[in-house]
Design a protein around this motif. Structure first.
Motif, PDB file in Angstrom:
ATOM      1  N   LEU A 157       5.470 100.434  76.814  1.00 12.79           N
ATOM      2  CA  LEU A 157       6.074 100.326  75.482  1.00 12.79           C
ATOM      3  C   LEU A 157       6.673  98.938  75.263  1.00 12.79           C
ATOM      4  O   LEU A 157       6.587  98.373  74.169  1.00 12.79           O
ATOM      5  CB  LEU A 157       7.150 101.406  75.301  1.00 12.79           C
ATOM      6  CG  LEU A 157       6.649 102.855  75.241  1.00 12.79           C
ATOM      7  CD1 LEU A 157       7.820 103.828  75.252  1.00 12.79           C
ATOM      8  CD2 LEU A 157       5.787 103.074  74.000  1.00 12.79           C
ATOM      9  N   VAL A 158       7.282  98.391  76.326  1.00 14.55           N
ATOM     10  CA  VAL A 158       7.826  97.030  76.236  1.00 14.55           C
ATOM     11  C   VAL A 158       6.689  96.032  76.048  1.00 14.55           C
ATOM     12  O   VAL A 158       6.760  95.117  75.224  1.00 14.55           O
ATOM     13  CB  VAL A 158       8.637  96.689  77.510  1.00 14.55           C
ATOM     14  CG1 VAL A 158       9.047  95.219  77.505  1.00 14.55           C
ATOM     15  CG2 VAL A 158       9.877  97.575  77.604  1.00 14.55           C
ATOM     16  N   VAL A 190       2.214  93.111  82.442  1.00  8.94           N
ATOM     17  CA  VAL A 190       2.981  93.798  83.481  1.00  8.94           C
ATOM     18  C   VAL A 190       2.392  93.465  84.846  1.00  8.94           C
ATOM     19  O   VAL A 190       1.201  93.670  85.080  1.00  8.94           O
ATOM     20  CB  VAL A 190       2.980  95.324  83.265  1.00  8.94           C
ATOM     21  CG1 VAL A 190       3.703  96.028  84.424  1.00  8.94           C
ATOM     22  CG2 VAL A 190       3.637  95.678  81.940  1.00  8.94           C
ATOM     23  N   ILE A 191       3.237  92.940  85.742  1.00  9.26           N
ATOM     24  CA  ILE A 191       2.871  92.679  87.132  1.00  9.26           C
ATOM     25  C   ILE A 191       3.572  93.717  87.988  1.00  9.26           C
ATOM     26  O   ILE A 191       4.793  93.824  87.962  1.00  9.26           O
ATOM     27  CB  ILE A 191       3.283  91.268  87.581  1.00  9.26           C
ATOM     28  CG1 ILE A 191       2.663  90.207  86.663  1.00  9.26           C
ATOM     29  CG2 ILE A 191       2.881  91.022  89.028  1.00  9.26           C
ATOM     30  CD1 ILE A 191       3.110  88.793  86.988  1.00  9.26           C
ATOM     31  N   SER A 192       2.802  94.474  88.749  1.00  9.86           N
ATOM     32  CA  SER A 192       3.377  95.569  89.521  1.00  9.86           C
ATOM     33  C   SER A 192       3.386  95.249  91.012  1.00  9.86           C
ATOM     34  O   SER A 192       2.409  94.749  91.562  1.00  9.86           O
ATOM     35  CB  SER A 192       2.594  96.858  89.276  1.00  9.86           C
ATOM     36  OG  SER A 192       3.264  97.957  89.846  1.00  9.86           O
ATOM     37  N   LYS A 238       6.588  83.493  87.048  1.00 11.10           N
ATOM     38  CA  LYS A 238       7.204  82.259  86.533  1.00 11.10           C
ATOM     39  C   LYS A 238       6.139  81.208  86.252  1.00 11.10           C
ATOM     40  O   LYS A 238       6.159  80.544  85.208  1.00 11.10           O
ATOM     41  CB  LYS A 238       8.206  81.720  87.558  1.00 11.10           C
ATOM     42  CG  LYS A 238       8.859  80.388  87.185  1.00 11.10           C
ATOM     43  CD  LYS A 238       9.531  79.750  88.391  1.00 11.10           C
ATOM     44  CE  LYS A 238       8.505  79.283  89.422  1.00 11.10           C
ATOM     45  NZ  LYS A 238       9.130  78.577  90.570  1.00 11.10           N
ATOM     46  N   ASN A 239       5.190  81.080  87.163  1.00 12.92           N
ATOM     47  CA  ASN A 239       4.114  80.097  86.987  1.00 12.92           C
ATOM     48  C   ASN A 239       3.209  80.456  85.811  1.00 12.92           C
ATOM     49  O   ASN A 239       2.755  79.565  85.084  1.00 12.92           O
ATOM     50  CB  ASN A 239       3.293  79.985  88.272  1.00 12.92           C
ATOM     51  CG  ASN A 239       3.910  79.072  89.302  1.00 12.92           C
ATOM     52  OD1 ASN A 239       3.573  77.891  89.388  1.00 12.92           O
ATOM     53  ND2 ASN A 239       4.833  79.587  90.107  1.00 12.92           N
ATOM     54  N   ILE A 240       2.933  81.737  85.636  1.00  7.63           N
ATOM     55  CA  ILE A 240       2.108  82.160  84.501  1.00  7.63           C
ATOM     56  C   ILE A 240       2.778  81.782  83.193  1.00  7.63           C
ATOM     57  O   ILE A 240       2.141  81.262  82.262  1.00  7.63           O
ATOM     58  CB  ILE A 240       1.845  83.678  84.564  1.00  7.63           C
ATOM     59  CG1 ILE A 240       0.905  84.013  85.725  1.00  7.63           C
ATOM     60  CG2 ILE A 240       1.244  84.183  83.250  1.00  7.63           C
ATOM     61  CD1 ILE A 240       0.715  85.494  85.964  1.00  7.63           C
ATOM     62  N   GLU A 241       4.079  82.019  83.104  1.00  8.01           N
ATOM     63  CA  GLU A 241       4.810  81.717  81.873  1.00  8.01           C
ATOM     64  C   GLU A 241       4.875  80.215  81.610  1.00  8.01           C
ATOM     65  O   GLU A 241       4.909  79.780  80.454  1.00  8.01           O
ATOM     66  CB  GLU A 241       6.218  82.302  81.946  1.00  8.01           C
ATOM     67  CG  GLU A 241       6.233  83.823  81.900  1.00  8.01           C
ATOM     68  CD  GLU A 241       7.642  84.389  81.879  1.00  8.01           C
ATOM     69  OE1 GLU A 241       8.591  83.618  82.143  1.00  8.01           O
ATOM     70  OE2 GLU A 241       7.796  85.592  81.593  1.00  8.01           O
ATOM     71  N   ALA A 268       1.053  81.345  77.209  1.00  3.64           N
ATOM     72  CA  ALA A 268       1.915  82.015  76.230  1.00  3.64           C
ATOM     73  C   ALA A 268       2.328  83.406  76.683  1.00  3.64           C
ATOM     74  O   ALA A 268       3.078  84.096  75.994  1.00  3.64           O
ATOM     75  CB  ALA A 268       1.190  82.110  74.885  1.00  3.64           C
ATOM     76  N   TYR A 269       1.844  83.840  77.840  1.00  5.96           N
ATOM     77  CA  TYR A 269       2.187  85.171  78.337  1.00  5.96           C
ATOM     78  C   TYR A 269       3.664  85.269  78.713  1.00  5.96           C
ATOM     79  O   TYR A 269       4.257  84.303  79.212  1.00  5.96           O
ATOM     80  CB  TYR A 269       1.365  85.517  79.578  1.00  5.96           C
ATOM     81  CG  TYR A 269      -0.095  85.770  79.334  1.00  5.96           C
ATOM     82  CD1 TYR A 269      -0.522  86.914  78.671  1.00  5.96           C
ATOM     83  CD2 TYR A 269      -1.049  84.872  79.786  1.00  5.96           C
ATOM     84  CE1 TYR A 269      -1.875  87.150  78.456  1.00  5.96           C
ATOM     85  CE2 TYR A 269      -2.404  85.102  79.581  1.00  5.96           C
ATOM     86  CZ  TYR A 269      -2.802  86.244  78.918  1.00  5.96           C
ATOM     87  OH  TYR A 269      -4.136  86.471  78.714  1.00  5.96           O
ATOM     88  N   LYS A 270       4.239  86.442  78.517  1.00  2.72           N
ATOM     89  CA  LYS A 270       5.558  86.787  79.033  1.00  2.72           C
ATOM     90  C   LYS A 270       5.350  87.880  80.079  1.00  2.72           C
ATOM     91  O   LYS A 270       4.678  88.872  79.802  1.00  2.72           O
ATOM     92  CB  LYS A 270       6.495  87.281  77.923  1.00  2.72           C
ATOM     93  CG  LYS A 270       6.781  86.236  76.861  1.00  2.72           C
ATOM     94  CD  LYS A 270       7.476  85.018  77.451  1.00  2.72           C
ATOM     95  CE  LYS A 270       7.749  83.968  76.375  1.00  2.72           C
ATOM     96  NZ  LYS A 270       8.319  82.736  76.970  1.00  2.72           N
ATOM     97  N   THR A 271       5.902  87.686  81.255  1.00  3.63           N
ATOM     98  CA  THR A 271       5.637  88.631  82.343  1.00  3.63           C
ATOM     99  C   THR A 271       6.763  89.635  82.490  1.00  3.63           C
ATOM    100  O   THR A 271       7.943  89.280  82.475  1.00  3.63           O
ATOM    101  CB  THR A 271       5.436  87.879  83.676  1.00  3.63           C
ATOM    102  OG1 THR A 271       6.586  87.105  83.982  1.00  3.63           O
ATOM    103  CG2 THR A 271       4.234  86.953  83.593  1.00  3.63           C
ATOM    104  N   LEU A 272       6.382  90.884  82.642  1.00  6.45           N
ATOM    105  CA  LEU A 272       7.299  91.985  82.914  1.00  6.45           C
ATOM    106  C   LEU A 272       6.995  92.496  84.312  1.00  6.45           C
ATOM    107  O   LEU A 272       5.845  92.487  84.746  1.00  6.45           O
ATOM    108  CB  LEU A 272       7.130  93.104  81.889  1.00  6.45           C
ATOM    109  CG  LEU A 272       7.209  92.691  80.421  1.00  6.45           C
ATOM    110  CD1 LEU A 272       6.865  93.871  79.528  1.00  6.45           C
ATOM    111  CD2 LEU A 272       8.586  92.136  80.090  1.00  6.45           C
TER     112      LEU A 272
END
Length: 308
Positions: free
Chosen positions: A26-27, A79-81, A92-95, A99-103
């Motif tokens: 949902l986030v 989402v990274i699990s 952190k590196n992806i961001e 433009a991705y935001k990682t959860l």
């Protein structure tokens, strides 16, 4: 200072009576707005109330058909699990370069893989030992991601083994030793890589679970298992070397496990896959991981397997 109530992801899952992975989804879709306090995500109580009221009053609306271009547009959240701190560094590196935001979801390997099958995770980390082949991860991925195209790529390798008290007073050195009556064990939850490793080794060595004092007692992270040994709640547990050093107990290495990432090969994920591959093979990322200690980066970025 505002005194408005806010909830953690776990508290939201309990209030809605759904899994944490459902909340993360949902986030990810932008339906639940969150903010960060350090590494922890939180949700304002008023935003949760708004979401609940919206669901009560919403009508069923047919989903629009997306064009190919729309389907390829990256989702703002992924989402990274998994639990390893290296996943935070990867996020952190992806961001930094996209433009991705990682959860982050801290769910165990098997449950995370099932969540990926159901469309709830974007990057899943795995360390699942298969006793029949002696291989890590791929036997499980092939069975669970049936019908899905995917790529399995190495993140790192690390030692797994026993957490024991300083000086190893009970002389616990091999799998048979944890079946001794005087040894109190602390387990990991079902579906975690450490639990799979334990259960496979018990099967291989023909050790009944009823012989393991404390087999039913579970913790949900490497650190919590190591802490249980450190505080005397248990004599031994299974986990990775890094947690033993953080807590300050002894570690008995038993196996080098391959810690891999799996990503679905879909049009939507084309950009994400390229970004992850670029990060993993970069010398800067590998040096940062190597500097943490207790990690082997010799295979980092190697494609272990991918479907056609």
């Amino acid at each position: 200072m505002s005194t408005e109530l806010s909830y953690t992801i776990e508290e939201v899952s309990q209030l809605l009576k759904v899994s944490k992975l459902t909340v993360y989804d949902l986030v990810k879709k932008g339906e639940l707005p969150v903010f960060r306090v350090g590494r922890q995500m939180r949700l304002d109580a008023k935003d949760l109330d708004h979401y609940i009221q919206k669901q009560k009053s919403s009508k069923i609306i047919a989903s629009p058909v997306l064009s190919n271009e729309q389907q390829r547009t990256p989702s703002p959240n992924i989402v990274i699990s998994g639990q390893d701190i290296v996943l935070d560094i990867l996020g952190k590196n992806i961001e930094q370069i996209s433009a991705y935001k990682t959860l982050r979801s801290h769910t165990g390997s098997l449950n995370s893989l099932i969540a990926m099958y159901n469309g709830d995770c974007d990057i899943v980390s795995l360390h699942m030992f298969d006793g029949d082949t002696g291989d890590y991860n791929l036997p499980f991925v092939k069975k669970i991601l049936v019908g899905h195209p995917y790529m399995l790529i190495n993140l790192l390798s690390r030692n797994a083994g026993f957490y024991v008290k300083k000086g190893n007073p009970l002389k616990i050195l091999n799998w048979s030793d944890i079946g001794k009556r005087q040894v109190r064990f602390i387990n990991r939850e079902k579906g975690s890589g450490a639990r799979i490793l334990l259960d496979e080794q018990l099967r291989i060595h023909q050790i009944p679970t009823k012989n393991i004092v404390g087999y039913e007692r579970e913790e949900t992270s490497h650190l919590s298992v190591a802490s249980a040994v450190s505080t005397g709640v248990a004599d031994v547990g299974v986990g990775i070397e890094k947690a033993a050093k953080i807590v300050g107990i002894d570690f008995i290495p038993l196996i080098k496990e391959r810690y891999d990432l799996v990503i679905l090969k879909t049009p939507k994920n084309e950009q994400l896959i390229q970004i992850v591959k670029e990060i993993l093979v970069s010398s800067a990322f590998q040096k940062e991981i190597y500097s943490l200690g207790d990690y082997d980066t010799s295979q980092t970025g190697t494609i272990i397997f991918e479907t056609d």
